[in-house]
Write a protein that holds these residues in place. Sequence first.
Motif, PDB file in Angstrom:
ATOM      1  N   GLU A  36       0.858  -1.183   0.000  1.00 11.24           N
ATOM      2  CA  GLU A  36       0.000   0.000   0.000  1.00 11.24           C
ATOM      3  C   GLU A  36       0.894   1.232   0.000  1.00 11.24           C
ATOM      4  OE1 GLU A  36      -3.721   0.994   2.683  1.00 11.24           O
ATOM      5  OE2 GLU A  36      -1.857   1.382   3.774  1.00 11.24           O
ATOM      6  N   VAL A  37       0.743   2.053  -1.037  1.00  9.76           N
ATOM      7  CA  VAL A  37       1.470   3.322  -1.109  1.00  9.76           C
ATOM      8  C   VAL A  37       0.465   4.395  -0.696  1.00  9.76           C
ATOM      9  CG1 VAL A  37       2.818   4.892  -2.549  1.00  9.76           C
ATOM     10  CG2 VAL A  37       2.838   2.427  -3.032  1.00  9.76           C
ATOM     11  N   GLU A  38       0.728   5.044   0.415  1.00 11.94           N
ATOM     12  CA  GLU A  38      -0.235   5.981   0.991  1.00 11.94           C
ATOM     13  C   GLU A  38       0.470   7.244   1.453  1.00 11.94           C
ATOM     14  OE1 GLU A  38      -2.023   6.118   5.344  1.00 11.94           O
ATOM     15  OE2 GLU A  38      -2.889   4.478   4.194  1.00 11.94           O
ATOM     16  N   LYS A  73     -13.685   7.096  13.092  1.00 10.87           N
ATOM     17  CA  LYS A  73     -13.676   8.149  12.079  1.00 10.87           C
ATOM     18  C   LYS A  73     -14.804   7.936  11.088  1.00 10.87           C
ATOM     19  CE  LYS A  73     -10.031   5.986   9.286  1.00 10.87           C
ATOM     20  NZ  LYS A  73      -9.394   5.109  10.219  1.00 10.87           N
ATOM     21  N   ASN A  74     -15.207   9.050  10.514  1.00 11.10           N
ATOM     22  CA  ASN A  74     -16.097   9.034   9.359  1.00 11.10           C
ATOM     23  C   ASN A  74     -15.204   9.280   8.153  1.00 11.10           C
ATOM     24  OD1 ASN A  74     -18.874   8.739  10.410  1.00 11.10           O
ATOM     25  ND2 ASN A  74     -18.276  10.551  11.578  1.00 11.10           N
ATOM     26  N   ARG A  75     -15.376   8.436   7.144  1.00 14.73           N
ATOM     27  CA  ARG A  75     -14.504   8.495   5.970  1.00 14.73           C
ATOM     28  C   ARG A  75     -15.358   8.576   4.713  1.00 14.73           C
ATOM     29  NH1 ARG A  75      -9.351   4.598   5.301  1.00 14.73           N
ATOM     30  NH2 ARG A  75      -8.339   6.432   6.174  1.00 14.73           N
ATOM     31  N   GLN A  76     -15.043   9.588   3.888  1.00 13.76           N
ATOM     32  CA  GLN A  76     -15.685   9.758   2.582  1.00 13.76           C
ATOM     33  C   GLN A  76     -14.676   9.331   1.529  1.00 13.76           C
ATOM     34  OE1 GLN A  76     -18.919  11.102   1.522  1.00 13.76           O
ATOM     35  NE2 GLN A  76     -18.086  10.048  -0.232  1.00 13.76           N
ATOM     36  N   TYR A  77     -15.056   8.373   0.676  1.00 14.96           N
ATOM     37  CA  TYR A  77     -14.160   7.845  -0.355  1.00 14.96           C
ATOM     38  C   TYR A  77     -14.441   8.478  -1.711  1.00 14.96           C
ATOM     39  CZ  TYR A  77     -12.765   3.912   2.637  1.00 14.96           C
ATOM     40  OH  TYR A  77     -12.272   3.135   3.648  1.00 14.96           O
ATOM     41  N   TYR A  78     -13.346   8.661  -2.457  1.00 14.12           N
ATOM     42  CA  TYR A  78     -13.402   9.114  -3.845  1.00 14.12           C
ATOM     43  C   TYR A  78     -12.473   8.226  -4.664  1.00 14.12           C
ATOM     44  CZ  TYR A  78     -15.552  13.485  -2.344  1.00 14.12           C
ATOM     45  OH  TYR A  78     -16.403  14.423  -1.813  1.00 14.12           O
ATOM     46  N   GLU A  79     -12.773   8.107  -5.945  1.00 15.80           N
ATOM     47  CA  GLU A  79     -11.876   7.449  -6.889  1.00 15.80           C
ATOM     48  C   GLU A  79     -11.446   8.462  -7.936  1.00 15.80           C
ATOM     49  OE1 GLU A  79     -13.780   4.061  -8.634  1.00 15.80           O
ATOM     50  OE2 GLU A  79     -13.702   2.919  -6.778  1.00 15.80           O
ATOM     51  N   TYR A  80     -10.183   8.398  -8.276  1.00 21.31           N
ATOM     52  CA  TYR A  80      -9.656   9.232  -9.354  1.00 21.31           C
ATOM     53  C   TYR A  80      -8.551   8.433 -10.024  1.00 21.31           C
ATOM     54  CZ  TYR A  80      -7.496  13.040 -11.906  1.00 21.31           C
ATOM     55  OH  TYR A  80      -6.973  13.829 -12.908  1.00 21.31           O
ATOM     56  N   GLU A  81      -8.753   8.131 -11.303  1.00 19.35           N
ATOM     57  CA  GLU A  81      -7.834   7.275 -12.043  1.00 19.35           C
ATOM     58  C   GLU A  81      -7.620   6.003 -11.229  1.00 19.35           C
ATOM     59  OE1 GLU A  81      -4.509   9.807 -13.038  1.00 19.35           O
ATOM     60  OE2 GLU A  81      -5.707  10.949 -14.489  1.00 19.35           O
ATOM     61  N   ASN A  82      -6.384   5.650 -10.890  1.00 17.97           N
ATOM     62  CA  ASN A  82      -6.155   4.429 -10.120  1.00 17.97           C
ATOM     63  C   ASN A  82      -5.965   4.701  -8.624  1.00 17.97           C
ATOM     64  OD1 ASN A  82      -3.673   5.716 -10.718  1.00 17.97           O
ATOM     65  ND2 ASN A  82      -2.535   3.842 -10.348  1.00 17.97           N
ATOM     66  N   PHE A  83      -6.352   5.892  -8.180  1.00 20.58           N
ATOM     67  CA  PHE A  83      -6.157   6.286  -6.789  1.00 20.58           C
ATOM     68  C   PHE A  83      -7.444   6.175  -5.987  1.00 20.58           C
ATOM     69  CE2 PHE A  83      -3.257   8.830  -9.380  1.00 20.58           C
ATOM     70  CZ  PHE A  83      -2.050   8.405  -8.856  1.00 20.58           C
ATOM     71  N   ILE A 107      -9.003   7.975  -2.760  1.00 20.87           N
ATOM     72  CA  ILE A 107      -8.837   9.189  -1.967  1.00 20.87           C
ATOM     73  C   ILE A 107      -9.850   9.136  -0.840  1.00 20.87           C
ATOM     74  CG2 ILE A 107      -8.949  11.718  -2.000  1.00 20.87           C
ATOM     75  CD1 ILE A 107      -8.486  11.450  -5.107  1.00 20.87           C
ATOM     76  N   SER A 108      -9.420   9.459   0.357  1.00 24.38           N
ATOM     77  CA  SER A 108     -10.371   9.497   1.460  1.00 24.38           C
ATOM     78  C   SER A 108     -10.227  10.801   2.229  1.00 24.38           C
ATOM     79  CB  SER A 108     -10.192   8.294   2.393  1.00 24.38           C
ATOM     80  OG  SER A 108      -8.920   8.285   2.978  1.00 24.38           O
ATOM     81  N   LEU A 109     -11.370  11.328   2.622  1.00 21.29           N
ATOM     82  CA  LEU A 109     -11.436  12.489   3.501  1.00 21.29           C
ATOM     83  C   LEU A 109     -11.833  11.957   4.866  1.00 21.29           C
ATOM     84  CD1 LEU A 109     -13.282  15.040   1.194  1.00 21.29           C
ATOM     85  CD2 LEU A 109     -10.831  14.613   1.425  1.00 21.29           C
ATOM     86  N   VAL A 144      -2.682   3.968  -3.319  1.00 24.09           N
ATOM     87  CA  VAL A 144      -2.784   3.035  -4.434  1.00 24.09           C
ATOM     88  C   VAL A 144      -2.207   1.710  -3.941  1.00 24.09           C
ATOM     89  CG1 VAL A 144      -0.589   3.704  -5.490  1.00 24.09           C
ATOM     90  CG2 VAL A 144      -2.375   2.718  -6.902  1.00 24.09           C
ATOM     91  N   ALA A 145      -2.817   0.620  -4.357  1.00 22.35           N
ATOM     92  CA  ALA A 145      -2.349  -0.712  -3.973  1.00 22.35           C
ATOM     93  C   ALA A 145      -1.541  -1.316  -5.109  1.00 22.35           C
ATOM     94  CB  ALA A 145      -3.542  -1.603  -3.639  1.00 22.35           C
ATOM     95  N   LEU A 146      -0.397  -1.894  -4.743  1.00 24.74           N
ATOM     96  CA  LEU A 146       0.476  -2.545  -5.713  1.00 24.74           C
ATOM     97  C   LEU A 146       0.682  -3.997  -5.290  1.00 24.74           C
ATOM     98  CD1 LEU A 146       3.273   0.177  -5.974  1.00 24.74           C
ATOM     99  CD2 LEU A 146       1.288  -0.093  -7.471  1.00 24.74           C
ATOM    100  N   GLU A 147       1.034  -4.819  -6.244  1.00 22.36           N
ATOM    101  CA  GLU A 147       1.394  -6.200  -5.940  1.00 22.36           C
ATOM    102  C   GLU A 147       2.775  -6.212  -5.291  1.00 22.36           C
ATOM    103  OE1 GLU A 147      -0.663  -8.831  -6.283  1.00 22.36           O
ATOM    104  OE2 GLU A 147      -2.149  -7.353  -6.957  1.00 22.36           O
ATOM    105  N   ASP A 148       3.022  -7.217  -4.433  1.00 20.48           N
ATOM    106  CA  ASP A 148       4.351  -7.374  -3.845  1.00 20.48           C
ATOM    107  C   ASP A 148       5.391  -7.403  -4.962  1.00 20.48           C
ATOM    108  OD1 ASP A 148       3.343  -7.489  -1.295  1.00 20.48           O
ATOM    109  OD2 ASP A 148       3.415  -9.668  -1.146  1.00 20.48           O
ATOM    110  N   GLY A 149       6.469  -6.681  -4.766  1.00 20.77           N
ATOM    111  CA  GLY A 149       7.542  -6.671  -5.740  1.00 20.77           C
ATOM    112  C   GLY A 149       7.453  -5.547  -6.756  1.00 20.77           C
ATOM    113  N   GLN A 150       6.276  -4.931  -6.918  1.00 20.59           N
ATOM    114  CA  GLN A 150       6.166  -3.805  -7.857  1.00 20.59           C
ATOM    115  C   GLN A 150       6.908  -2.603  -7.299  1.00 20.59           C
ATOM    116  OE1 GLN A 150       1.681  -3.826  -8.589  1.00 20.59           O
ATOM    117  NE2 GLN A 150       2.463  -2.911 -10.479  1.00 20.59           N
ATOM    118  N   ASP A 151       7.490  -1.805  -8.190  1.00 18.36           N
ATOM    119  CA  ASP A 151       8.195  -0.595  -7.786  1.00 18.36           C
ATOM    120  C   ASP A 151       7.174   0.451  -7.352  1.00 18.36           C
ATOM    121  OD1 ASP A 151      10.132   1.371  -7.388  1.00 18.36           O
ATOM    122  OD2 ASP A 151      10.055   1.998  -9.488  1.00 18.36           O
TER     123      ASP A 151
END
Length: 181
Positions: free
Chosen positions: A3-5, A111-121, A123-125, A139-146
């Motif tokens: 997870e890249v966050e 927490k209250n979380r509002q989700y958005y999608e944009y391209e492959n991202f 986003i949460s408020l 964005v979520a990546l597979e193990d080993g991805q750069d």
Amino acid sequence: MIEVEVKAKISSFEEIEQKLDEIGATKTKKEFQEDIYFNSPVVDFAQTDEALRIRTTKENDNTNIFITYKGPKIDSASKTRKEIEMGIEDSVKCADIFEEIGFKKVRTIRKNRQYYEYENFEISLDDIEGLDPYMEIEVALEDGQDYSEAQNEIFELFEKLGITDGFERTSYLELLENLYK
């Protein structure tokens, strides 16, 4: 999964919602989350930069429960880390099991979380009890991805939304723990 966050403190949900609308982000859902964090009897997760939690989410009449393990951060600019998640049926029994084998409850975060999608991202408020407003982009990546390219794209999206500072690598748990020391 990796997870890249990246998260940043924001001044206003309304301002960011308007900017998300302007770039074409899609509002996907709103939910309440309750996270119960545990510390290991073997190592101090605050020292090893790991996390173990039970998350209960509620959206309308739907409730979902997950156990999540988050490994130590693997870079210095974001919260990029290995994440393992599994659905469960009963948070109380799971917490009892954890405590019976020596894990200790650290803190519950709501927490209250509002989700958005944009391209492959994703986003949460985030409106967290006890903290200022935050926005996360991940964005979520597979193990080993750069992950470095994804990380750069996240920072570019923040800039596109007018956010160039207020970035935070610590978790909401750490932020709350630091407030109440």
